[in-house]
Design a protein around this motif. Structure first.
Motif, mmCIF file in Angstrom:
data_model
loop_
_atom_site.group_PDB
_atom_site.id
_atom_site.type_symbol
_atom_site.label_atom_id
_atom_site.label_comp_id
_atom_site.label_asym_id
_atom_site.label_seq_id
_atom_site.Cartn_x
_atom_site.Cartn_y
_atom_site.Cartn_z
ATOM 1 N N VAL A 63 0.841 -1.192 0.000
ATOM 2 C CA VAL A 63 0.000 0.000 0.000
ATOM 3 C C VAL A 63 0.876 1.241 0.000
ATOM 4 C CG1 VAL A 63 -1.837 -1.210 1.224
ATOM 5 C CG2 VAL A 63 -0.172 0.110 2.524
ATOM 6 N N GLY A 64 0.270 2.344 -0.396
ATOM 7 C CA GLY A 64 0.981 3.610 -0.436
ATOM 8 C C GLY A 64 0.316 4.541 -1.427
ATOM 9 N N GLU A 65 0.708 5.801 -1.388
ATOM 10 C CA GLU A 65 0.146 6.780 -2.303
ATOM 11 C C GLU A 65 0.624 6.526 -3.732
ATOM 12 O OE1 GLU A 65 -0.040 10.947 -0.105
ATOM 13 O OE2 GLU A 65 1.783 9.849 0.430
ATOM 14 N N SER A 66 -0.035 7.160 -4.682
ATOM 15 C CA SER A 66 0.394 7.076 -6.075
ATOM 16 C C SER A 66 1.826 7.593 -6.196
ATOM 17 C CB SER A 66 -0.530 7.909 -6.970
ATOM 18 O OG SER A 66 -1.845 7.390 -6.950
ATOM 19 N N GLY A 67 2.650 6.864 -6.917
ATOM 20 C CA GLY A 67 4.051 7.240 -7.072
ATOM 21 C C GLY A 67 4.975 6.634 -6.044
ATOM 22 N N PHE A 193 1.033 -18.344 -8.136
ATOM 23 C CA PHE A 193 1.224 -16.993 -7.631
ATOM 24 C C PHE A 193 0.595 -15.996 -8.599
ATOM 25 C CE2 PHE A 193 4.324 -13.286 -7.460
ATOM 26 C CZ PHE A 193 3.758 -12.724 -6.327
ATOM 27 N N ILE A 194 -0.258 -15.102 -8.071
ATOM 28 C CA ILE A 194 -0.926 -14.098 -8.894
ATOM 29 C C ILE A 194 -0.683 -12.717 -8.288
ATOM 30 C CG2 ILE A 194 -3.120 -13.248 -9.797
ATOM 31 C CD1 ILE A 194 -4.159 -16.053 -9.847
ATOM 32 N N VAL A 195 -0.233 -11.797 -9.128
ATOM 33 C CA VAL A 195 -0.086 -10.403 -8.721
ATOM 34 C C VAL A 195 -1.357 -9.665 -9.121
ATOM 35 C CG1 VAL A 195 1.177 -8.264 -9.056
ATOM 36 C CG2 VAL A 195 2.420 -10.420 -8.893
ATOM 37 N N CYS A 196 -2.035 -9.083 -8.150
ATOM 38 C CA CYS A 196 -3.270 -8.334 -8.378
ATOM 39 C C CYS A 196 -2.944 -6.851 -8.274
ATOM 40 C CB CYS A 196 -4.333 -8.716 -7.351
ATOM 41 S SG CYS A 196 -4.661 -10.490 -7.222
ATOM 42 N N ASP A 197 -2.836 -6.181 -9.402
ATOM 43 C CA ASP A 197 -2.439 -4.771 -9.426
ATOM 44 C C ASP A 197 -3.684 -3.890 -9.425
ATOM 45 O OD1 ASP A 197 -1.146 -2.388 -9.606
ATOM 46 O OD2 ASP A 197 -0.362 -2.676 -11.621
ATOM 47 N N GLU A 198 -4.133 -3.500 -8.248
ATOM 48 C CA GLU A 198 -5.339 -2.683 -8.067
ATOM 49 C C GLU A 198 -6.504 -3.260 -8.880
ATOM 50 O OE1 GLU A 198 -5.323 0.886 -6.696
ATOM 51 O OE2 GLU A 198 -3.232 1.454 -6.892
ATOM 52 N N PRO A 199 -6.887 -4.514 -8.642
ATOM 53 C CA PRO A 199 -7.859 -5.179 -9.510
ATOM 54 C C PRO A 199 -9.275 -4.647 -9.404
ATOM 55 C CG PRO A 199 -7.393 -6.541 -7.604
ATOM 56 C CD PRO A 199 -6.443 -5.377 -7.540
ATOM 57 N N THR A 200 -9.572 -3.813 -8.390
ATOM 58 C CA THR A 200 -10.941 -3.305 -8.241
ATOM 59 C C THR A 200 -11.040 -1.789 -8.335
ATOM 60 O OG1 THR A 200 -10.731 -3.219 -5.820
ATOM 61 C CG2 THR A 200 -11.579 -5.257 -6.780
ATOM 62 N N PHE A 228 -0.908 -8.345 -3.516
ATOM 63 C CA PHE A 228 -2.058 -7.485 -3.753
ATOM 64 C C PHE A 228 -1.613 -6.030 -3.668
ATOM 65 C CE2 PHE A 228 -6.149 -5.506 -3.054
ATOM 66 C CZ PHE A 228 -7.029 -6.305 -3.764
ATOM 67 N N ILE A 229 -1.730 -5.308 -4.791
ATOM 68 C CA ILE A 229 -1.328 -3.907 -4.859
ATOM 69 C C ILE A 229 -2.576 -3.039 -4.714
ATOM 70 C CG2 ILE A 229 -0.105 -2.178 -6.203
ATOM 71 C CD1 ILE A 229 1.587 -4.629 -5.620
ATOM 72 N N SER A 230 -2.543 -2.087 -3.778
ATOM 73 C CA SER A 230 -3.707 -1.237 -3.592
ATOM 74 C C SER A 230 -3.332 0.033 -2.842
ATOM 75 C CB SER A 230 -4.803 -1.986 -2.820
ATOM 76 O OG SER A 230 -5.958 -1.182 -2.656
ATOM 77 N N HIS A 231 -4.123 1.095 -3.064
ATOM 78 C CA HIS A 231 -4.020 2.296 -2.242
ATOM 79 C C HIS A 231 -5.226 2.411 -1.317
ATOM 80 C CE1 HIS A 231 -6.556 3.587 -5.648
ATOM 81 N NE2 HIS A 231 -7.125 4.372 -4.760
ATOM 82 N N ASN A 232 -6.138 1.442 -1.423
ATOM 83 C CA ASN A 232 -7.371 1.454 -0.642
ATOM 84 C C ASN A 232 -7.212 0.548 0.573
ATOM 85 O OD1 ASN A 232 -9.985 1.132 0.379
ATOM 86 N ND2 ASN A 232 -10.925 1.308 -1.646
ATOM 87 N N LEU A 233 -7.054 1.146 1.754
ATOM 88 C CA LEU A 233 -6.810 0.348 2.949
ATOM 89 C C LEU A 233 -8.041 -0.440 3.389
ATOM 90 C CD1 LEU A 233 -4.535 2.660 5.107
ATOM 91 C CD2 LEU A 233 -3.909 0.650 3.810
ATOM 92 N N GLY A 244 2.738 -4.434 3.592
ATOM 93 C CA GLY A 244 3.930 -3.616 3.482
ATOM 94 C C GLY A 244 3.539 -2.218 3.033
ATOM 95 N N VAL A 245 4.055 -1.196 3.707
ATOM 96 C CA VAL A 245 3.715 0.195 3.415
ATOM 97 C C VAL A 245 4.895 0.848 2.705
ATOM 98 C CG1 VAL A 245 2.969 2.401 4.375
ATOM 99 C CG2 VAL A 245 2.253 0.265 5.474
#
Length: 349
Positions: A63-67, A193-200, A228-233, A244-245
């Motif tokens: 997680v983290g902000e854009s960029g 193993f699957i990487v989910c890059d902001e899937p929703t 799982f990649i996301s900015h939505n906590l 991981g932040v």
């Protein structure tokens, strides 16, 4: 061959290991232009020495902000973007150092990715059946066309669609249905193993929960491991076993999901959690942190977060903090050193 556990018959240890992963982009002008205008090289450090591991059957959320470097890490882990430094191992095999063609092919089969935008990730000129069948055909997982067609029908049913949808084109489906098709395509190669890059993130709120529940059900049924990649906590709280932040390419905190949400250690993590709407915190004063993420081309010295941190100390402005272990968490912050307060406390007025 992977080392096997004597009890379960499954490979022992984490499925995914990332060590000192770094990625630097050269944004410099051409050599002649630099000579004429006297400018130097411009380097952007997108990822800076990230190390993490993902346990088999678990979900590790970044997680983290854009960029902050989330998607850059995802692309390096799946083999789409070469790292400048560090290593990525999947079941003990180095993604970027493997020389055997057969081993590379098997490694690629075991890794898949679900992309953020279901409208852009599906070929609009292909029928759904062909999209899902392509990995099956590429990896030789079915003997003939009839077997591939049967497998496509099974996968469509598995993600909650009708096998008869295989003859349709992507434009005939809604965003949520397209993401289900993308999930079916990811499952077609029988990955671990699957990487989910902001899937929703590109979906309507009413559809997001359906897709997230589908991902969790598939994980339990098929024994999948997710990054799982996301900015939505709020989404991360629902999905992750470990979090991981990231801030400016650095992993500033890592902890089990429940512990991180209950007791954040890093001021940046606390800022992110305070930004999540929570009806249960009505009337409770929150410590807001002003400012925006700095320019990664010219990051602040010392701790990159110090210009926005209400707990800043003199050493934060010049000394990069080491990684401290605090219980089950790891945190990159001077607060946990000898001269710190030992944790997040109300800042001095």
């Amino acid at each position: 061959m992977d080392q096997l556990s004597s009890q379960s018959g499954q490979p022992a240890g984490p499925l995914v290991e990332v060590e000192g992963l770094g990625r630097v982009f050269d944004l410099s002008k051409r050599w002649l232009n630099r000579v004429l205008d006297g400018s130097g090289k411009v380097m952007l450090v997108a990822v800076d020495g990230v190390s993490l591991s993902v346990e088999r059957g678990g979900t590790y959320a970044l997680v983290g902000e854009s960029g902050s470097g989330k998607s850059t890490i995802a692309k390096m882990v799946v083999g789409l973007l070469p790292p400048t430094s560090g290593r990525v191992r999947i079941a003990g095999a180095d993604v970027w150092a493997e020389r055997s063609v057969a081993r590379q092919r098997e490694l690629r089969r075991r890794i898949q990715m679900i992309f953020q935008d279901p409208y852009a990730s599906l070929n609009p000129r292909w029928r759904v059946g062909s999209i899902i069948a392509e990995p099956i055909k590429a990896f030789g997982l079915a003997s003939d066309a009839a077997a591939r067609e049967a497998r496509v029908g099974e996968l469509l049913s598995l993600v909650g669609l009708d096998p008869r949808d295989a003859v349709k084109f992507p434009h005939e489906f809604s965003g949520g249905q397209r993401q289900r098709i993308a999930i079916a395509r990811a499952l077609a190669s029988e990955p671990e193993f699957i990487v989910c890059d902001e899937p929703t993130s590109a979906l309507d709120v009413s559809v997001q929960a359906q897709v997230l529940n589908l991902l969790r059900d598939l994980q339990q049924r098929l024994g999948l491991t997710y990054l799982f990649i996301s900015h939505n906590l709020a989404v991360v709280r629902h999905m992750a076993t470990r979090v991981g932040v990231l801030y400016l390419g650095c992993l500033v905190e890592e902890a089990p999901a429940r512990e991180l949400f209950a007791d954040p250690k890093h001021p940046y993590t606390k800022m992110l959690l305070d930004a999540v709407p929570d009806i249960g915190m009505e009337g409770i004063e929150r410590q807001s942190i002003a400012g925006e993420i700095p320019n990664p081309i010219n990051p602040p010295p010392g701790c990159h977060f110090h210009p926005r941190c209400p707990y800043v100390m003199p050493q934060c402005r010049s000394v990069v903090p080491p990684l401290y272990t605090v219980g089950n968490a790891k945190v990159l912050c001077h607060l946990y050193g000898a001269g710190g307060a030992g944790g997040i406390k109300p800042p001095a007025s």
